[in-house]
Design a protein around this motif. Structure first.
Motif, PDB file in Angstrom:
ATOM      1  N   HIS A  26       1.063  -1.115   0.163  1.00 18.34           N
ATOM      2  CA  HIS A  26       0.144   0.042  -0.354  1.00 18.34           C
ATOM      3  C   HIS A  26       0.922   1.203   0.548  1.00 18.34           C
ATOM      4  CE1 HIS A  26      -3.351  -2.805   1.107  1.00 18.34           C
ATOM      5  NE2 HIS A  26      -2.818  -3.237   1.962  1.00 18.34           N
ATOM      6  N   LEU A  27       0.913   1.919  -1.119  1.00 16.53           N
ATOM      7  CA  LEU A  27       1.914   3.015  -1.289  1.00 16.53           C
ATOM      8  C   LEU A  27       1.695   4.335  -0.773  1.00 16.53           C
ATOM      9  CD1 LEU A  27       4.847   4.372  -2.325  1.00 16.53           C
ATOM     10  CD2 LEU A  27       3.507   4.622  -4.694  1.00 16.53           C
ATOM     11  N   ASP A  28       0.503   4.624  -0.659  1.00 11.82           N
ATOM     12  CA  ASP A  28      -0.093   5.888   0.076  1.00 11.82           C
ATOM     13  C   ASP A  28      -0.151   5.345   1.215  1.00 11.82           C
ATOM     14  OD1 ASP A  28      -0.647   6.645  -2.322  1.00 11.82           O
ATOM     15  OD2 ASP A  28      -3.623   6.067  -1.921  1.00 11.82           O
ATOM     16  N   LEU A  29      -0.108   3.954   2.106  1.00  9.17           N
ATOM     17  CA  LEU A  29      -0.110   4.074   3.472  1.00  9.17           C
ATOM     18  C   LEU A  29       1.728   4.390   3.872  1.00  9.17           C
ATOM     19  CD1 LEU A  29      -2.447   1.213   4.367  1.00  9.17           C
ATOM     20  CD2 LEU A  29      -2.321   3.679   4.944  1.00  9.17           C
ATOM     21  N   GLN A  30       2.602   3.896   3.299  1.00  4.67           N
ATOM     22  CA  GLN A  30       3.650   3.785   2.945  1.00  4.67           C
ATOM     23  C   GLN A  30       3.955   5.422   2.911  1.00  4.67           C
ATOM     24  OE1 GLN A  30       6.001   1.599   0.279  1.00  4.67           O
ATOM     25  NE2 GLN A  30       4.419   0.101   0.730  1.00  4.67           N
ATOM     26  N   ARG A  31       3.326   6.484   2.463  1.00  7.17           N
ATOM     27  CA  ARG A  31       4.036   7.772   2.568  1.00  7.17           C
ATOM     28  C   ARG A  31       3.732   8.620   3.264  1.00  7.17           C
ATOM     29  NH1 ARG A  31       2.461   8.515  -4.079  1.00  7.17           N
ATOM     30  NH2 ARG A  31       4.212   8.160  -5.273  1.00  7.17           N
ATOM     31  N   ILE A  32       2.301   7.882   4.154  1.00  4.91           N
ATOM     32  CA  ILE A  32       1.874   9.235   4.803  1.00  4.91           C
ATOM     33  C   ILE A  32       2.460   8.189   6.566  1.00  4.91           C
ATOM     34  CG2 ILE A  32      -0.099   8.835   6.097  1.00  4.91           C
ATOM     35  CD1 ILE A  32      -2.056   8.426   4.128  1.00  4.91           C
ATOM     36  N   PHE A  33       2.321   7.411   6.396  1.00  2.00           N
ATOM     37  CA  PHE A  33       3.828   7.167   8.133  1.00  2.00           C
ATOM     38  C   PHE A  33       5.143   7.394   7.414  1.00  2.00           C
ATOM     39  CE2 PHE A  33      -0.342   3.765   8.859  1.00  2.00           C
ATOM     40  CZ  PHE A  33      -0.060   3.672   9.743  1.00  2.00           C
ATOM     41  N   SER A  34       5.484   7.222   6.370  1.00  2.00           N
ATOM     42  CA  SER A  34       6.908   7.736   6.490  1.00  2.00           C
ATOM     43  C   SER A  34       7.437   9.183   6.738  1.00  2.00           C
ATOM     44  CB  SER A  34       7.831   6.925   5.361  1.00  2.00           C
ATOM     45  OG  SER A  34       8.756   7.686   5.016  1.00  2.00           O
ATOM     46  N   ILE A  35       6.221   9.980   5.839  1.00  2.00           N
ATOM     47  CA  ILE A  35       6.200  11.434   6.363  1.00  2.00           C
ATOM     48  C   ILE A  35       5.788  11.913   7.423  1.00  2.00           C
ATOM     49  CG2 ILE A  35       5.253  13.592   5.721  1.00  2.00           C
ATOM     50  CD1 ILE A  35       4.418  12.289   2.864  1.00  2.00           C
ATOM     51  N   ALA A  36       5.189  11.296   8.013  1.00  2.00           N
ATOM     52  CA  ALA A  36       4.487  11.569   9.640  1.00  2.00           C
ATOM     53  C   ALA A  36       5.497  11.355  10.834  1.00  2.00           C
ATOM     54  CB  ALA A  36       3.033  10.138   9.831  1.00  2.00           C
ATOM     55  N   GLY A  37       6.103   9.741  10.614  1.00  2.00           N
ATOM     56  CA  GLY A  37       7.360   9.619  10.663  1.00  2.00           C
ATOM     57  C   GLY A  37       8.481  10.694  11.310  1.00  2.00           C
ATOM     58  N   THR A  38       8.592  10.765  10.293  1.00  2.00           N
ATOM     59  CA  THR A  38      10.221  11.641  10.211  1.00  2.00           C
ATOM     60  C   THR A  38       9.387  13.170  10.626  1.00  2.00           C
ATOM     61  OG1 THR A  38      10.384  10.582   7.702  1.00  2.00           O
ATOM     62  CG2 THR A  38      11.660  12.979   8.027  1.00  2.00           C
ATOM     63  N   ALA A  39       8.475  13.719  10.071  1.00  2.00           N
ATOM     64  CA  ALA A  39       8.069  14.858  11.306  1.00  2.00           C
ATOM     65  C   ALA A  39       7.696  14.521  12.357  1.00  2.00           C
ATOM     66  CB  ALA A  39       6.726  15.736  10.796  1.00  2.00           C
ATOM     67  N   GLY A  40       8.056  13.308  12.806  1.00  2.00           N
ATOM     68  CA  GLY A  40       8.180  14.021  14.098  1.00  2.00           C
ATOM     69  C   GLY A  40       9.539  13.004  14.597  1.00  2.00           C
ATOM     70  N   LEU A  41      10.069  13.231  13.532  1.00  2.00           N
ATOM     71  CA  LEU A  41      11.425  12.611  14.200  1.00  2.00           C
ATOM     72  C   LEU A  41      12.222  14.312  14.446  1.00  2.00           C
ATOM     73  CD1 LEU A  41      13.930  10.462  14.589  1.00  2.00           C
ATOM     74  CD2 LEU A  41      14.745  10.901  12.525  1.00  2.00           C
ATOM     75  N   VAL A  42      11.975  15.623  13.680  1.00  2.00           N
ATOM     76  CA  VAL A  42      11.886  16.670  13.584  1.00  2.00           C
ATOM     77  C   VAL A  42      11.247  17.610  15.039  1.00  2.00           C
ATOM     78  CG1 VAL A  42      11.513  18.974  12.616  1.00  2.00           C
ATOM     79  CG2 VAL A  42      11.493  16.654  10.887  1.00  2.00           C
ATOM     80  N   LEU A  43      10.261  16.943  15.190  1.00  2.00           N
ATOM     81  CA  LEU A  43       9.741  17.795  16.637  1.00  2.00           C
ATOM     82  C   LEU A  43      10.952  17.606  17.278  1.00  2.00           C
ATOM     83  CD1 LEU A  43       5.992  16.960  16.140  1.00  2.00           C
ATOM     84  CD2 LEU A  43       7.943  19.257  15.715  1.00  2.00           C
ATOM     85  N   ILE A  44      10.937  15.921  17.655  1.00  2.00           N
ATOM     86  CA  ILE A  44      11.724  14.886  18.904  1.00  2.00           C
ATOM     87  C   ILE A  44      13.205  15.674  18.624  1.00  2.00           C
ATOM     88  CG2 ILE A  44      13.241  13.259  19.121  1.00  2.00           C
ATOM     89  CD1 ILE A  44      10.535  11.650  18.132  1.00  2.00           C
ATOM     90  N   ALA A  45      13.461  15.971  17.420  1.00  2.00           N
ATOM     91  CA  ALA A  45      15.135  16.136  17.561  1.00  2.00           C
ATOM     92  C   ALA A  45      15.372  18.103  17.870  1.00  2.00           C
ATOM     93  CB  ALA A  45      15.778  16.252  16.329  1.00  2.00           C
ATOM     94  N   ALA A  46      14.563  18.564  17.138  1.00  3.14           N
ATOM     95  CA  ALA A  46      14.025  19.997  17.819  1.00  3.14           C
ATOM     96  C   ALA A  46      14.295  19.968  19.261  1.00  3.14           C
ATOM     97  CB  ALA A  46      12.309  20.546  17.405  1.00  3.14           C
ATOM     98  N   GLY A  47      12.870  19.632  19.863  1.00  2.00           N
ATOM     99  CA  GLY A  47      13.711  19.197  22.240  1.00  2.00           C
ATOM    100  C   GLY A  47      14.605  18.934  22.271  1.00  2.00           C
ATOM    101  N   LEU A  48      15.494  18.013  21.267  1.00  7.24           N
ATOM    102  CA  LEU A  48      16.778  17.290  21.913  1.00  7.24           C
ATOM    103  C   LEU A  48      17.907  18.451  21.777  1.00  7.24           C
ATOM    104  CD1 LEU A  48      17.171  14.091  20.732  1.00  7.24           C
ATOM    105  CD2 LEU A  48      16.428  15.111  23.032  1.00  7.24           C
ATOM    106  N   LEU A  49      17.282  19.557  20.111  1.00  4.23           N
ATOM    107  CA  LEU A  49      17.908  20.805  20.699  1.00  4.23           C
ATOM    108  C   LEU A  49      18.641  21.357  21.421  1.00  4.23           C
ATOM    109  CD1 LEU A  49      20.302  22.309  18.331  1.00  4.23           C
ATOM    110  CD2 LEU A  49      17.885  23.219  17.384  1.00  4.23           C
ATOM    111  N   ASN A  50      16.498  22.075  21.814  1.00  2.00           N
ATOM    112  CA  ASN A  50      16.761  22.644  22.395  1.00  2.00           C
ATOM    113  C   ASN A  50      17.149  22.412  23.905  1.00  2.00           C
ATOM    114  OD1 ASN A  50      14.815  25.087  24.092  1.00  2.00           O
ATOM    115  ND2 ASN A  50      14.296  23.900  24.873  1.00  2.00           N
TER     116      ASN A  50
END
Length: 519
Positions: A26-50
């Motif tokens: 299911h390519l559409d689901l792959q895209r949703i989960f991959s983008i959401a997971g990477t966006a979550g990674l950005v938020l986590i990284a921002a917290g660690l940077l802070n």
């Protein structure tokens, strides 16, 4: 906050097998989960940077085993900076890959992408030299699959070359680690730093062998001349978004040099004195070859690959000086060059999709106005011209080199190669976007009954379409980050200087890893 340190490694490590085992059809689901997971990674990284901005060094002990016996992840200002840089870059590249449909041209793109992020995050956070090797291998294995994504004999040949060179580097890495362990009895970076500092000078011959091998390994990863031959073909023939993500790969080598040769083999230690003497000349040669490669490139993919080599030369010039001011300039330039190189790879992919890879005079490129504007901005950034952050980064490097023994040579090479780069980008840009044949001249086919190639028809139709909004948003997002880096150069340099203060006074790092209380 302690348990948050492992999330940048665990999140992509869980997401990748989930994509393969549960939603691989299911390519559409792959895209949703991959983008959401990477966006979550950005938020986590921002917290660690802070959190890291406060100056605290935070240690996560896997299995609650204390160092040096257990595996530890360490968060300080440098690792936090590299984590947020990787996460933001990955999100932009992933959005572009989805917007252009690159992820649909082969199998397991999103899973491999997440495994690549896992390896990158682990390499930046680990406090153990052996696990640095392990995470290197994780990200390299994933990159092998991404290199040949979409197929093709040319891409396969470039992938084989990429694999061979990196396997040689991995073998040397193991030799270096074995040598260092034989001398010090440990591979924990903090523990090794203490033991190296305590070694008598007459017992450091084997240690110096291990340190030289380690520097050679990191030089291979950073594409330092004459160990750079794997990069032009590999990056030029990789899929566009994959090459854009690979812009951070060479920075892993630069990060490892900065980490190991300030923490373990400090510039003031007699045991490691002179180990980096060849790094500065090699960096200057790398910068020269990269810029000359830009001038002589006949394909836009190779032009961008040589731009990466040139930017690594400039970065390593700053690192090789091993002074706090130069290292702070290197950190600023590292962030700039990562975003600028990635932007240029995305632009190159858009150009290749519409007119092919060759930089030759041909018919006008469909939808070329906006792409030409992006190319102009990317060229300014990579050449180091004002007003973008590349100009500020090169000024910082030149200013840091003023008191060095090689100051005149450094200034001459950087200024001369900048001029060469400007000429090279101007030549390529004028051919790609300005010098065109009369669109009214159409060459008739030799055989009117010949059946058109469906692949060529599809490519022509794709070329006529405007770039997708997602692809353009990713490219303009990276350009916007360069603008932000220019405007906020002051706060960025303040963070870089604080990071360097932490690097060149590693006692807090060592005490935190080895569980010692501050005096």
């Amino acid at each position: 906050m302690t348990h948050w340190i492992i999330l940048p490694v665990v999140l992509p490590a869980l997401l990748a097998p989930f994509i393969i085992m549960v939603i691989r059809h299911h390519l559409d689901l792959q895209r949703i989960f991959s983008i959401a997971g990477t966006a979550g990674l950005v938020l986590i990284a921002a917290g660690l940077l802070n959190h890291a901005a406060s100056g605290d060094v935070v240690v996560y002990e896997l299995g609650d085993w204390p160092a040096p016996f257990g595996i530890v992840l360490v968060l300080d200002r440098l690792s936090a900076l590299m984590v947020i840089l990787t996460a933001v870059l990955a999100l932009a590249v992933l959005i572009y890959a989805v917007g252009t449909g690159w992820d649909a041209r082969g199998r397991h793109f999103h899973a491999l992408f997440q495994f690549q992020l896992m390896g990158l995050m682990g390499a930046f956070l680990t406090g153990d030299a052996f696990n640095l090797f392990v995470f290197f291998e994780v990200l390299l294995i994933a990159s092998y699959g991404l290199m040949i994504h979409g197929g093709g004999s040319t891409r396969l040949r470039a992938g084989v070359q990429y694999v061979i060179y990196n396997l040689l580097g991995s073998t040397l890495f193991l030799f270096a680690l074995g040598t260092l362990y034989a001398v010090t009895g440990t591979l924990n970076m903090a523990d090794m730093a203490e033991r190296v500092a305590a070694l008598p000078l007459e017992d450091t011959a084997l240690l110096r062998v291990g340190a030289v091998l380690l520097l050679v390994v990191f030089a291979i990863k950073a594409a330092v001349l004459p160990l750079h031959f794997w990069l032009p073909a590999s990056y030029a023939n990789a899929p566009g978004p994959v090459a854009a993500l690979f812009a951070i790969m060479t920075k892993v080598g630069a990060y490892a040099i900065l980490r190991m040769f300030t923490l373990v083999f400090g510039p003031d230690q007699a045991a490691s004195a002179g180990l980096n003497a060849w790094l500065l000349p090699a960096a200057l040669a790398t910068l020269t070859v990269g810029m000359v490669g830009i001038l002589g490139a006949r394909q836009i993919g190779r032009l961008t690959a040589f731009a990466v080599i040139a930017s690594m030369g400039t970065l390593l010039v700053a690192i090789s000086l091993f002074t706090p001011q130069a290292s702070a300039a290197a950190l600023y330039y590292m962030v700039h060059s990562t975003f600028a190189a990635s932007l240029m790879f995305l632009i190159a992919d858009m150009v290749i999709a519409r007119r092919g890879d060759d930089i030759v005079v041909t018919r006008p490129m469909p939808q070329g106005g906006m792409i030409a504007a992006l190319f102009f901005a990317g060229a300014i950034a990579l050449a180091g011209m004002p007003p973008l952050s590349g100009f500020i980064g090169k000024l910082l490097v030149l200013d840091a080199a003023r008191g060095a023994d090689w100051a005149v040579t450094i200034w001459a090479v950087i200024l001369a190669t900048s001029l060469i780069g400007i000429v090279g980008f101007a030549r390529s840009g004028s051919v790609l976007f300005w010098k065109c044949h009369d669109p009214g001249i159409v060459t008739p086919p030799e055989d009117e009954d010949e059946i058109p190639d469906p692949v060529e028809i599809e490519r022509a139709e794709r070329a006529m379409r405007a770039p997708s909004p997602m692809a353009l948003s990713a490219a303009f997002g990276l350009l916007g980050l360069l603008v932000v880096l220019t405007i906020l150069s002051g706060p960025m340099m303040e963070y870089a200087e604080a990071t360097v203060d932490q690097l060149y006074a590693p006692s807090d790092y060592i005490d935190a890893v080895l569980r010692r209380s501050a005096p």
